[in-house]
Design an enzyme around this catalytic site. Structure first.
Site, PDB file in Angstrom:
ATOM      1  CG  HIS A 155     -29.099 -62.743  61.379  1.00 23.68           C
ATOM      2  ND1 HIS A 155     -28.032 -62.804  62.247  1.00 23.68           N
ATOM      3  CD2 HIS A 155     -29.295 -61.415  61.123  1.00 23.68           C
ATOM      4  CE1 HIS A 155     -27.614 -61.577  62.513  1.00 23.68           C
ATOM      5  NE2 HIS A 155     -28.356 -60.714  61.844  1.00 23.68           N
ATOM      6  CB  SER A 276     -33.351 -90.789  45.736  1.00 22.36           C
ATOM      7  OG  SER A 276     -33.529 -91.875  46.612  1.00 22.36           O
ATOM      8  CE  LYS A 282     -34.793 -86.047  47.989  1.00 23.58           C
ATOM      9  NZ  LYS A 282     -33.926 -86.668  49.002  1.00 23.58           N
ATOM     10  CD  GLU A 289     -26.634 -82.225  47.969  1.00 25.02           C
ATOM     11  OE1 GLU A 289     -27.061 -82.509  49.083  1.00 25.02           O
ATOM     12  OE2 GLU A 289     -26.869 -82.937  46.966  1.00 25.02           O
TER      13      GLU A 289
END
Ligand code: ARG
Length: 479
Positions: A155, A276, A282, A289
């Protein structure tokens, strides 16, 4: 004039040409198409359906066309519809009307089925090769970090400590099943459809067994109607590829979570991250992704093909042309995702201390403390209750198991003694010494067994590679 234009009084509308043409995407089948044609032509000569001079001229022409395509010297145009007609038309320009004899005892329906089988056999081998590469990368990581402990999750909540190699080898298992599925699918692509004609077979004394031998197929199809209308093997590949991508997406998700500051379990290499344009600090896990997202494309292709085939009447229907873009995009996507994932894993840094600290926090040893009480004779359900109360007390009082005194422990159960402090993440991991468990001994055995499985995978690949190289089209042209 179209190669099939005899019964038509009018030219095809340009709109129809554009709408029906598959050449923009099926041109990549040219090698398989030419190999199939050469094998077919040689067989026709062997069976005296063509003379050997005729066959030699045709094969020589096909070899030249192969060279032209590889050299980028052949213009593909829409009015020639597909790769089959493009090659035949070019042959006609080269050797004249004799080119028209190549299509004796053949239809584009069995021809395209053959091209797809040949293509897919190679695509399966390439997919397996990259899956093996990924398994190697996983195994290397597992060996390199064999004693690192991190929290195992259920979980997405910290559950019980596990060895990092145990977590990683879970992916080895997934990719092993993917390989097995592809190997199984390979058997369905290893059946020669050529010789089925349009749908009913052909009225010439052809020798399908010799065709199968020349093109290294294990067997020939048993029903001509099925052979020209079957695309199960495409769907099987799409399904196997979808599962593979699903596995990859789960691994991607682990890496995305693990590389966040919240987890801080790994650091991805600069070379495999992007930045970024606005936030200078970043470093984003874009590769993972994109892998996660591209998985959905493959599901789309799989569902699309299942629907194309649903309730499709026998036998060949033009609907089947829609298989190609779905299949090609699936192969390209899977191969590129597999290719980029191995170096992504090989270059990432493991932050073992962060993992260990997380494994020790959040009462991850609660089950082990309950098991301690079980060993003192308490039924597990009661032990669970006792430790649950301890957790609740600790949370209310800002304490952990480690800084509870023995008196604190005994208030919850008189069965506790000093040796309860000997429970650590190491003992928790070592205790799970059942087959398939996370104990170092078991994980060590798994690593050894997986090395052997890697060898078996490589041996299979070696064997099928000998079948899929297309010796015909690289051999000098004689019949
Ligand atoms: N381009 C077609 C396909 O991809 C080749 C077979 C065409 N056959 C036909 N009878 N129109 O399926």
């Amino acid at each position: 004039m179209k190669l099939w234009g005899g019964r038509f009084a009018k030219d095809t509308s340009r709109l129809v040409e554009e709408f029906t043409a598959s050449i923009p995407f099926d041109q990549r089948l040219y090698r398989y198409d030419i190999a199939g044609s050469i094998a077919h032509c040689r067989m026709l000569a062997k069976q005296q359906i063509l003379s050997s001079e005729e066959a030699e001229t045709i094969c020589a022409g096909l070899h030249e066309i192969l060279g032209e395509i590889e050299g980028g010297r052949l213009q593909f145009c829409l009015d020639l519809e597909d790769i089959h007609l493009t090659i035949e038309a070019r042959l006609q320009e080269k050797i004249g009307d004799l080119a028209g004899k190549l299509h004796t005892a053949r239809s584009r329906n069995d021809q395209i089925a053959l091209d797809l089988c040949l293509y897919l056999r190679e695509a399966i081998a390439d997919s397996v090769e990259r899956l093996i590469g990924l398994q190697k990368a996983i195994l290397d990581l597992a060996k390199k970090h064999c004693d690192v402990i991190l929290p195992g999750y259920t979980h997405l909540q910290r559950a019980q400590p596990v060895l990092l190699p145990h977590h990683l080898l879970a992916y080895f298992e997934m990719f092993q099943r993917d390989i097995a599925r592809l190997q199984d699918c390979y058997q369905r692509t290893d059946v020669l459809p050529l010789g089925s004609g349009a749908l009913a077979g052909v009225p010439y004394p052809i020798d399908r067994e010799s065709l199968a031998q020349e093109l290294h197929f294990a067997s020939i199809s048993r029903n001509s109607i099925d052979a020209v209308s079957d695309r199960d093997f495409v769907i099987e590949y799409l399904a196997a590829a979808s599962l593979s991508m699903m596995h990859l997406s789960r691994l991607a998700e682990d890496l995305i979570l693990w590389s966040s500051s919240e987890f801080g379990f790994i650091e991805l290499d600069d070379a495999y991250c992007t930045g970024s344009s606005i936030m200078p600090q970043k470093k984003n896990p874009d590769v993972a992704e994109l892998v996660r997202a591209k998985t959905s494309r493959l599901y789309g292709h799989l569902v699309a093909m299942l629907v194309v085939l649903k309730a499709l009447p026998l036998s060949y229907n033009r609907d089947l042309q829609e298989d190609k873009e779905a299949l090609f995009d699936t192969v390209d996507t899977l191969l590129s995702c597999l290719a980029i994932f191995s170096p992504l894993l090989q270059t990432m840094k493991i932050r073992a201390t962060r993992m260990r600290t997380a494994a020790e926090a959040d009462f991850s040893l609660a089950t082990d403390i309950a098991d301690y009480l079980v060993r003192q004779g308490l039924p597990f359900r009661q032990a669970h209750e006792v430790v649950g109360k301890m957790v609740s007390w600790c949370l209310a009082n800002g304490r952990t198991f480690a800084d509870m005194t023995i008196e604190d422990y005994r208030r919850f159960s008189p069965l506790f003694a000093e040796d309860v402090y000997q429970i650590t993440v190491e003992t928790a991991v070592a205790a799970r010494d059942c087959p398939g468990g996370t104990a170092p001994r078991r994980v060590g055995e798994a690593i050894e067994a997986d090395e052997e499985r890697l060898n078996q995978n490589a041996a299979w690949l070696q064997k099928v590679k000998q079948d899929i190289i297309l010796p015909l089209i690289f051999r000098p042209h004689q019949t």
